[in-house]
Design an enzyme around this catalytic site. Structure first.
Site, PDB file in Angstrom:
ATOM      1  N   SER A   1       3.839   5.354  -2.257  1.00  0.00           N
ATOM      2  CA  SER A   1       3.080   4.653  -1.228  1.00  0.00           C
ATOM      3  C   SER A   1       2.553   3.308  -1.739  1.00  0.00           C
ATOM      4  O   SER A   1       2.098   3.197  -2.869  1.00  0.00           O
ATOM      5  CB  SER A   1       1.892   5.524  -0.797  1.00  0.00           C
ATOM      6  OG  SER A   1       1.073   4.787   0.077  1.00  0.00           O
TER       7      SER A   1
ATOM      8  N   LYS B   1       3.042   2.875   3.196  1.00  0.00           N
ATOM      9  CA  LYS B   1       1.759   2.340   2.737  1.00  0.00           C
ATOM     10  C   LYS B   1       0.583   3.038   3.420  1.00  0.00           C
ATOM     11  O   LYS B   1       0.691   3.452   4.570  1.00  0.00           O
ATOM     12  CB  LYS B   1       1.747   0.835   3.042  1.00  0.00           C
ATOM     13  CG  LYS B   1       0.413   0.163   2.856  1.00  0.00           C
ATOM     14  CD  LYS B   1       0.502  -1.004   1.894  1.00  0.00           C
ATOM     15  CE  LYS B   1      -0.875  -1.567   1.586  1.00  0.00           C
ATOM     16  NZ  LYS B   1      -1.589  -0.806   0.533  1.00  0.00           N
TER      17      LYS B   1
ATOM     18  N   ASN C   1      -3.078  -4.003  -9.480  1.00  0.00           N
ATOM     19  CA  ASN C   1      -3.166  -4.435  -8.088  1.00  0.00           C
ATOM     20  C   ASN C   1      -4.501  -4.011  -7.520  1.00  0.00           C
ATOM     21  O   ASN C   1      -5.102  -3.032  -7.965  1.00  0.00           O
ATOM     22  CB  ASN C   1      -2.016  -3.856  -7.254  1.00  0.00           C
ATOM     23  CG  ASN C   1      -2.362  -2.509  -6.665  1.00  0.00           C
ATOM     24  OD1 ASN C   1      -3.077  -2.428  -5.662  1.00  0.00           O
ATOM     25  ND2 ASN C   1      -1.889  -1.450  -7.289  1.00  0.00           N
TER      26      ASN C   1
ATOM     27  N   CYS D   1      -7.263   6.118  -4.326  1.00  0.00           N
ATOM     28  CA  CYS D   1      -7.163   4.663  -4.335  1.00  0.00           C
ATOM     29  C   CYS D   1      -8.345   4.079  -5.113  1.00  0.00           C
ATOM     30  O   CYS D   1      -9.498   4.338  -4.785  1.00  0.00           O
ATOM     31  CB  CYS D   1      -7.163   4.099  -2.916  1.00  0.00           C
ATOM     32  SG  CYS D   1      -7.130   2.297  -2.914  1.00  0.00           S
TER      33      CYS D   1
ATOM     34  N   LYS E   1      -2.568  13.337  -3.103  1.00  0.00           N
ATOM     35  CA  LYS E   1      -2.257  12.415  -4.198  1.00  0.00           C
ATOM     36  C   LYS E   1      -3.462  12.279  -5.120  1.00  0.00           C
ATOM     37  O   LYS E   1      -4.546  11.874  -4.700  1.00  0.00           O
ATOM     38  CB  LYS E   1      -1.855  11.045  -3.640  1.00  0.00           C
ATOM     39  CG  LYS E   1      -1.370  10.084  -4.733  1.00  0.00           C
ATOM     40  CD  LYS E   1      -0.628   8.905  -4.134  1.00  0.00           C
ATOM     41  CE  LYS E   1      -0.107   7.966  -5.202  1.00  0.00           C
ATOM     42  NZ  LYS E   1       0.714   6.884  -4.630  1.00  0.00           N
TER      43      LYS E   1
ATOM     44  N   ASN F   1      -1.679   8.420  -9.114  1.00  0.00           N
ATOM     45  CA  ASN F   1      -1.952   7.103  -8.545  1.00  0.00           C
ATOM     46  C   ASN F   1      -2.188   6.140  -9.718  1.00  0.00           C
ATOM     47  O   ASN F   1      -2.093   6.532 -10.879  1.00  0.00           O
ATOM     48  CB  ASN F   1      -3.179   7.179  -7.636  1.00  0.00           C
ATOM     49  CG  ASN F   1      -3.194   6.070  -6.582  1.00  0.00           C
ATOM     50  OD1 ASN F   1      -2.831   4.920  -6.867  1.00  0.00           O
ATOM     51  ND2 ASN F   1      -3.626   6.385  -5.375  1.00  0.00           N
TER      52      ASN F   1
ATOM     53  N   GLY G   1       3.198   0.860 -13.318  1.00  0.00           N
ATOM     54  CA  GLY G   1       4.348   0.406 -14.093  1.00  0.00           C
ATOM     55  C   GLY G   1       4.564   1.247 -15.342  1.00  0.00           C
ATOM     56  O   GLY G   1       3.811   2.187 -15.607  1.00  0.00           O
TER      57      GLY G   1
END
Lengths: 293, 261
Positions: free
Chosen positions: A9, A33, A57, A118, A154, A181, A206
């Site tokens: 996502s 998303k 991010n 998040c 998640k 996440n 990453g």
């Protein structure tokens, strides 16, 4: 799912951004998303910066809101025939259950991914995912609001006790868990002394986080019985295999989509090759097959 | 898959790398798919080698399309990615995605245009200027740079239209100050139908202010840090009158009056 490779996502938009580059119907599933009840404008820019073997991010869940998502993005995605999993987020338990209810009535949704991880929003998100009790509340509420839809929860690597949160989510009705996440992080410009992100901190993704993610998948897979979707820096088929050996039943490709729009397809083909070369029946036979010494 | 005029991901052959200054170079690339589709203001997203320490692509405006098959990028060496590109040898290949984004619009009928370029943001303006000239539109060009050594395209613009206004930060050529200081003069000399600008954010805001004052439509090309380049990651959002928009898809070129300066 025709194969165990999905998109993570937030790294694949609503899918159509990649339609110029790959055949979307080759994907195991598309995870779109994060969607919230109301539209969100997101965080100030800069929202990303590159870091060694990864990136930070802080998008801040910019999205058009669930109604517009259904009217525009889902309408475009549904006819493709690829399972569409909608990542849902909110600042309160009620927001999560409202979004889930609206989506469960929309049609064309194969499942929900409950984003309690998040790192880039002030309320909800990671603060829910670090606390097993809040996890239970959110997951139970979503379960009740969307009884017919498979539920993926998640998880965040920032939880002190990830296994505890995973067990709580499973007990509250999660059908699967996705982990991990992004990891909370920060980078500072040494010329200007300013944070390199507009909102000061962000989430690291990453290849840099891959070993952390592999260990968490390994730990959680030994503690819970629900299937795990492994993610965190997967860029090649070999990376995907590593997660499956650790205990993941499926994998999601994230940051690699930014680097190479064809990353998911290369990984799917790499897994097919692996099955052929190793003469195994199916890629599923390697799930949790790590030989611990 | 892709629309016939949409972007593609492809291996691009490097034809030449030519140094313009200490840190600035032009890379000429062979790629019919991109050269044929590119419009002024669009960009390519370039993978800079296989070093896993820095993984993201770098976006570059298409500087010029020199034939049906070839295009150029104008690049300043600033970090690891651009340093890598400066070492690429002819015949080697680069993985690029493009052409991406929404470029400049040339409304009909345009007879005269002011083109404003600050620093290395001259990159997309050369492609635009060549397109304007091809359409017999008269150019009034305003270029700014830190010093005269960095006015790489002065002579090219001079060839394309005699009205070239120059500003340098160190007063080594033309007006000592910002390119935007010269825009009112260019507007009064040229009475243009449209203004095009690319440069630092403050310069663009000043040009947009000028355009508003003179009531002339203005298009600006914005820069933003981006990851995917294709509209998925939402990292390059910019504030507009219609809410946040993606510099990589709805932009990089926007009508100046849509931007929340």
């Amino acid at each position: 799912m025709k194969n165990p490779v999905m998109t993570a996502s937030g790294t694949f938009g609503s899918g159509r951004e990649y339609a110029d580059f790959i055949n979307l119907d080759r994907l195991g599933a598309i995870v779109v998303k994060g969607v919230t009840r109301e539209p969100r404008a997101g965080n100030p820019t800069p929202r990303i910066c590159e870091t060694p073997s990864g990136m930070l991010n802080a998008i801040g869940l910019q999205n058009p809101g669930v109604e517009r998502f259904i009217a525009e993005d889902l309408k475009w995605l549904a006819p493709l025939g690829v399972p569409v999993i909608v990542n849902i987020a909110g600042g309160t338990v009620t927001e999560y259950s409202d979004v889930a209810r609206t989506l469960s009535r929309a049609g064309g949704v194969a499942g929900l991914e409950v984003n309690i991880s998040c790192p880039n929003v002030k309320r909800g998100g990671i603060s829910f995912g670090c606390d097993p009790e809040m996890t239970v509340k959110v997951v139970a509420a979503v379960r009740k609001a969307a009884p017919g839809l498979p539920l993926i929860v998640k998880l965040t690597p920032a939880a002190g006790d990830v296994v505890g949160v995973a067990e709580a989510a499973a007990a509250a009705g999660a059908d699967a868990l996705s982990l991990i996440n992004t990891f909370p992080g920060m980078s500072i410009d040494t010329e200007t002394f300013e944070p390199r992100l507009g909102s000061t901190t962000g989430g690291l993704s990453g290849p840099a986080i891959r070993p952390i993610a592999v260990k968490m998948v390994f730990d959680v897979s030994r503690a819970v019985r629900v299937p795990i979707i492994g993610m965190g820096g997967i860029s090649t088929a070999q990376d995907a295999i590593e997660f499956m050996l650790a205990g993941a039943s499926a994998v999601a490709v994230g940051t690699a989509n930014f680097v190479d729009p064809k990353a998911t397809i290369d990984i799917i083909e790499g897994l097919e090759r692996f099955v052929r070369v190793r003469c195994i029946d199916s890629i599923t036979s390697i799930i949790g097959a790590v030989k611990v010494r | 898959m892709g629309a016939p005029n949409g972007p593609c991901q492809t291996r691009v052959q490097v034809l030449s790398v030519q140094n313009l200054g200490t840190d600035v170079f032009v890379m000429r690339c062979f790629c019919p798919e991109i050269a044929k589709r590119a419009r002024p203001g669009q960009f390519v997203h370039v993978k800079c080698g296989d070093d896993r320490a820095y993984i993201l692509r770098r976006p570059f405006s298409i500087h010029r399309v020199t034939s049906d098959n070839a295009f150029e990028l104008l690049i300043r060496k600033v970090g690891k990615g651009t340093k890598y590109l400066s070492t690429v040898t002819p015949q080697s290949q680069l993985d690029m995605i493009g052409p991406l984004g929404t470029g400049f619009d040339i409304p009909e009928p345009t007879k005269k245009a002011v083109v404003v370029a600050g620093g290395l943001c001259v990159a997309p303006m050369m492609f635009l200027a060549e397109e304007l000239i091809a359409r017999h539109i008269r150019l009034y060009t305003v270029i700014g740079a830190q010093s005269r050594d960095e006015l790489y395209y002065y002579m090219d613009f001079k060839r394309m239209g005699r009205d070239v206004y120059v500003a340098t930060d160190d007063s080594s050529q033309g007006h000592g100050g910002f390119a935007s200081d010269l825009v009112p003069r260019a507007i009064e000399d040229g009475a243009p139908d449209v203004i095009y600008a690319c440069g630092p954010h403050e310069m663009l805001a000043a040009v947009a202010g000028c355009a508003r004052e003179y009531r002339i439509p203005c298009q600006v090309s914005l820069e933003a840090s981006m990851a995917c380049g294709v509209g998925a990651c939402l990292s390059c959002a910019c504030e507009t009158t219609e809410g946040p928009q993606r510099v990589c898809v709805e932009g990089p070129v926007f009508d100046a009056d849509r931007i929340e300066w």
